[in-house]
Design a protein around this motif. Structure first.
Motif, PDB file in Angstrom:
ATOM      1  N   TRP A   1      -0.921   9.587   8.504  1.00  0.00           N
ATOM      2  CA  TRP A   1      -0.134   8.687   9.656  1.00  0.00           C
ATOM      3  C   TRP A   1      -1.226   7.728  10.153  1.00  0.00           C
ATOM      4  O   TRP A   1      -0.603   6.522  10.380  1.00  0.00           O
ATOM      5  N   ALA A   2      -2.300   8.181  10.585  1.00  0.00           N
ATOM      6  CA  ALA A   2      -3.274   7.186  11.193  1.00  0.00           C
ATOM      7  C   ALA A   2      -3.569   6.022  10.272  1.00  0.00           C
ATOM      8  O   ALA A   2      -3.639   4.829  10.793  1.00  0.00           O
ATOM      9  N   ILE A   3      -3.632   6.367   8.971  1.00  0.00           N
ATOM     10  CA  ILE A   3      -3.850   5.274   7.882  1.00  0.00           C
ATOM     11  C   ILE A   3      -2.905   4.286   7.896  1.00  0.00           C
ATOM     12  O   ILE A   3      -3.090   3.195   7.804  1.00  0.00           O
ATOM     13  N   ALA A   4      -1.499   4.756   7.696  1.00  0.00           N
ATOM     14  CA  ALA A   4      -0.276   3.944   7.632  1.00  0.00           C
ATOM     15  C   ALA A   4      -0.249   3.074   8.818  1.00  0.00           C
ATOM     16  O   ALA A   4       0.054   1.911   8.727  1.00  0.00           O
ATOM     17  N   LYS A   5      -0.374   3.588  10.110  1.00  0.00           N
ATOM     18  CA  LYS A   5      -0.165   2.884  11.432  1.00  0.00           C
ATOM     19  C   LYS A   5      -1.486   1.572  11.385  1.00  0.00           C
ATOM     20  O   LYS A   5      -1.230   0.482  11.567  1.00  0.00           O
ATOM     21  N   THR A   6      -2.569   1.974  10.984  1.00  0.00           N
ATOM     22  CA  THR A   6      -3.692   0.872  10.608  1.00  0.00           C
ATOM     23  C   THR A   6      -3.344  -0.137   9.781  1.00  0.00           C
ATOM     24  O   THR A   6      -3.477  -1.225  10.029  1.00  0.00           O
ATOM     25  N   LEU A   7      -2.984   0.449   8.619  1.00  0.00           N
ATOM     26  CA  LEU A   7      -2.404  -0.556   7.541  1.00  0.00           C
ATOM     27  C   LEU A   7      -1.236  -1.666   7.955  1.00  0.00           C
ATOM     28  O   LEU A   7      -1.154  -2.787   7.832  1.00  0.00           O
ATOM     29  N   ASP A   8      -0.356  -0.818   8.618  1.00  0.00           N
ATOM     30  CA  ASP A   8       0.865  -1.500   9.458  1.00  0.00           C
ATOM     31  C   ASP A   8       0.418  -2.620  10.178  1.00  0.00           C
ATOM     32  O   ASP A   8       0.890  -3.886  10.356  1.00  0.00           O
ATOM     33  N   GLU A   9      -0.615  -2.209  11.187  1.00  0.00           N
ATOM     34  CA  GLU A   9      -1.205  -3.072  12.001  1.00  0.00           C
ATOM     35  C   GLU A   9      -1.753  -4.490  11.610  1.00  0.00           C
ATOM     36  O   GLU A   9      -1.707  -5.567  11.983  1.00  0.00           O
TER      37      GLU A   9
ATOM     38  N   TYR B   1       0.915  -1.366  -0.051  1.00  0.00           N
ATOM     39  CA  TYR B   1       0.031  -0.111  -0.011  1.00  0.00           C
ATOM     40  C   TYR B   1       0.959   1.257   0.143  1.00  0.00           C
ATOM     41  O   TYR B   1       1.755   1.232   0.860  1.00  0.00           O
ATOM     42  N   VAL B   2       0.503   2.333  -0.783  1.00  0.00           N
ATOM     43  CA  VAL B   2       1.088   3.567  -0.854  1.00  0.00           C
ATOM     44  C   VAL B   2       0.531   4.574  -0.238  1.00  0.00           C
ATOM     45  O   VAL B   2      -0.897   4.842  -0.533  1.00  0.00           O
ATOM     46  N   VAL B   3       0.952   5.214   0.948  1.00  0.00           N
ATOM     47  CA  VAL B   3       0.370   6.286   1.666  1.00  0.00           C
ATOM     48  C   VAL B   3       1.085   7.624   1.259  1.00  0.00           C
ATOM     49  O   VAL B   3       2.383   7.730   1.775  1.00  0.00           O
ATOM     50  N   MET B   4       0.311   8.444   1.089  1.00  0.00           N
ATOM     51  CA  MET B   4       0.987   9.743   0.380  1.00  0.00           C
ATOM     52  C   MET B   4       0.120  10.945   1.573  1.00  0.00           C
ATOM     53  O   MET B   4      -1.122  10.937   1.469  1.00  0.00           O
ATOM     54  N   GLY B   5       1.184  11.664   2.159  1.00  0.00           N
ATOM     55  CA  GLY B   5       0.644  12.753   2.845  1.00  0.00           C
ATOM     56  C   GLY B   5       0.852  12.900   4.031  1.00  0.00           C
ATOM     57  O   GLY B   5      -0.060  13.526   5.038  1.00  0.00           O
ATOM     58  N   ILE B   6       1.855  12.113   4.869  1.00  0.00           N
ATOM     59  CA  ILE B   6       2.189  12.109   6.081  1.00  0.00           C
ATOM     60  C   ILE B   6       2.928  13.488   6.355  1.00  0.00           C
ATOM     61  O   ILE B   6       4.326  13.559   5.729  1.00  0.00           O
ATOM     62  N   ALA B   7       2.516  14.419   7.198  1.00  0.00           N
ATOM     63  CA  ALA B   7       3.433  15.593   7.221  1.00  0.00           C
ATOM     64  C   ALA B   7       4.021  15.378   8.681  1.00  0.00           C
ATOM     65  O   ALA B   7       5.421  16.015   9.055  1.00  0.00           O
TER      66      ALA B   7
ATOM     67  N   LEU C   1       5.835   4.976   1.820  1.00  0.00           N
ATOM     68  CA  LEU C   1       5.283   6.284   2.433  1.00  0.00           C
ATOM     69  C   LEU C   1       6.062   7.311   1.331  1.00  0.00           C
ATOM     70  O   LEU C   1       7.187   7.484   1.242  1.00  0.00           O
ATOM     71  N   THR C   2       5.220   8.430   1.006  1.00  0.00           N
ATOM     72  CA  THR C   2       5.780   9.369   0.148  1.00  0.00           C
ATOM     73  C   THR C   2       5.575  10.677   0.716  1.00  0.00           C
ATOM     74  O   THR C   2       4.742  11.039   1.608  1.00  0.00           O
ATOM     75  N   TYR C   3       6.674  11.611   0.282  1.00  0.00           N
ATOM     76  CA  TYR C   3       6.693  12.907   1.055  1.00  0.00           C
ATOM     77  C   TYR C   3       7.112  14.049  -0.027  1.00  0.00           C
ATOM     78  O   TYR C   3       7.495  13.424  -1.137  1.00  0.00           O
ATOM     79  N   ALA C   4       6.496  15.172   0.438  1.00  0.00           N
ATOM     80  CA  ALA C   4       6.581  16.330  -0.585  1.00  0.00           C
ATOM     81  C   ALA C   4       8.009  16.468  -1.164  1.00  0.00           C
ATOM     82  O   ALA C   4       8.124  16.965  -2.387  1.00  0.00           O
ATOM     83  N   ALA C   5       8.851  16.650  -0.038  1.00  0.00           N
ATOM     84  CA  ALA C   5      10.175  17.244  -0.543  1.00  0.00           C
ATOM     85  C   ALA C   5      11.353  16.890   0.438  1.00  0.00           C
ATOM     86  O   ALA C   5      10.948  16.586   1.774  1.00  0.00           O
ATOM     87  N   GLU C   6      12.514  16.814   0.125  1.00  0.00           N
ATOM     88  CA  GLU C   6      13.870  16.433   1.076  1.00  0.00           C
ATOM     89  C   GLU C   6      13.530  16.879   2.506  1.00  0.00           C
ATOM     90  O   GLU C   6      14.072  16.019   3.294  1.00  0.00           O
TER      91      GLU C   6
END
Ligand code: NDP
Ligand code: N5H
Length: 257
Positions: free
Chosen positions: A25-33, A12-18, A40-45
């Protein structure tokens, strides 16, 4: 016994964790569980190290990739490298939006052409750009979710151009669901109630919107990012297999009023 579906060996690709307050982030934790393999993708370095330390809290090791959704080449190369590193894609959570703060207060029509274009580009077009780039790599029964808000369906003070962007996003969900359905890919949106995140910080009348919902919504309380995430898990897993082109409101029922 756990109520979680098992997503072991599914990517699963989760885009938009600041940060840790992000809905993504809540979605990522739930999928990980649930055992999923995460990208996980982020906007910039500059967001990379923060995300690395968050990701270290996950049970499975996640793949971190930079992806600025205003850049088509960046989106294409991100999805190529996801495929190379993690195989076929079972699902995507798109949790990305942006509008110039100056346009999120005062009169709607005071916005500029540039502010409008940027908000629509990042908050609405990016969903289609991402789905298009992922097309060659989707699993047979893949699922995509995005995050929307009631301000796209009706006027909510100060939401302004973001309301127009969410209306475009909601409509994109329907067109994408219709186009990708024959390929087995489902596309849905979750309309979240107000949640205190970095995006919500310092904008408009956020506190009064929270207290209005608490006083009037059927459930008489606000919702958490974890509640949004469990609806996300339903839509992203086989549990939601018959659902596409839908907007599910996770807002204590406020939208029915
Ligand atoms: P966050 O601020 O945590 O997340 C917003 C994300 O958008 C950030 O991770 C930001 O990335 C990302 N983003 C902005 N511009 C770009 C870009 N060009 N390329 C890639 N990513 C970008 O806030 P939320 O979790 O609240 O927001 C997530 C989604 O939920 C949004 O679509 C929002 O509209 C929606 N939503 C939020 C509600 C709320 O009350 N919080 C209610 C209803 C919907 P970075 O930090 O790396 O720039
Ligand atoms: C009616 C409301 C309150 C008023 C409107 C708020 C709209 C918020 C959405 C946008 C996405 C916020 C935004 O773009 C803020 C940026 O201008 C400034 N912030 C940033 O750049 C931070 C650092 C980064 C991480 O943020 C982003 N987005 O990149 C709506 C609220 C009740 C609900 C809500 C908050 C909805 C929503 O769509 O997020």
């Amino acid at each position: 016994m756990s109520i979680y579906p098992t997503l072991t060996n599914k990517t699963y690709v989760v885009m938009g964790i600041a940060n840790k307050r992000s809905i993504a982030w809540a979605i990522a934790k739930t999928l990980d569980e649930a055992g999923a393999k995460l990208v996980l993708t982020y906007a910039a370095e500059r967001f990379k190290s923060g995300l690395e330390s968050l990701a270290s809290e996950l049970k499975q090791e996640a793949i971190l990739l930079e992806c600025d959704v205003t850049n088509d080449e960046a989106i294409d190369s991100t999805f190529r490298s996801i495929h190379e590193q993690a195989g076929e894609i079972q699902g995507i959570a798109h949790s990305i939006a942006f509008a110039d703060k100056e346009a999120l207060r005062g009169e709607f029509s005071e916005m500029t052409r540039g502010q409008f274009a940027q908000a629509l580009d990042i908050s609405a077009y990016s969903l289609t750009a991402v789905v298009k780039a992922a097309k060659p790599y989707f699993a047979q029964d893949a699922s995509v979710i995005t995050l929307t808000y009631l301000g796209g369906e009706r006027v909510v003070p100060n939401y302004n151009l973001m309301g127009v962007a969410k209306a475009a996003l909601d409509s994109s969900v329907k067109y994408l669901a219709n186009e990708y359905g024959p390929h087995g890919v489902r596309v849905n949106a979750i309309s979240a109630g107000p949640i205190r995140t970095l995006s919500a910080k310092g904008v408009g009348d956020f506190n009064s919107i929270l207290s209005e919902l608490e006083q009037k919504a059927p459930l008489r309380r606000n919702v958490s990012a974890e509640e949004v995430a469990s609806t996300g898990l339903f839509l992203l897993s086989g549990m939601g297999s018959g659902v596409t082109g839908e907007v599910i409101h996770v807002d204590s029922g406020y939208h029915i009023l």
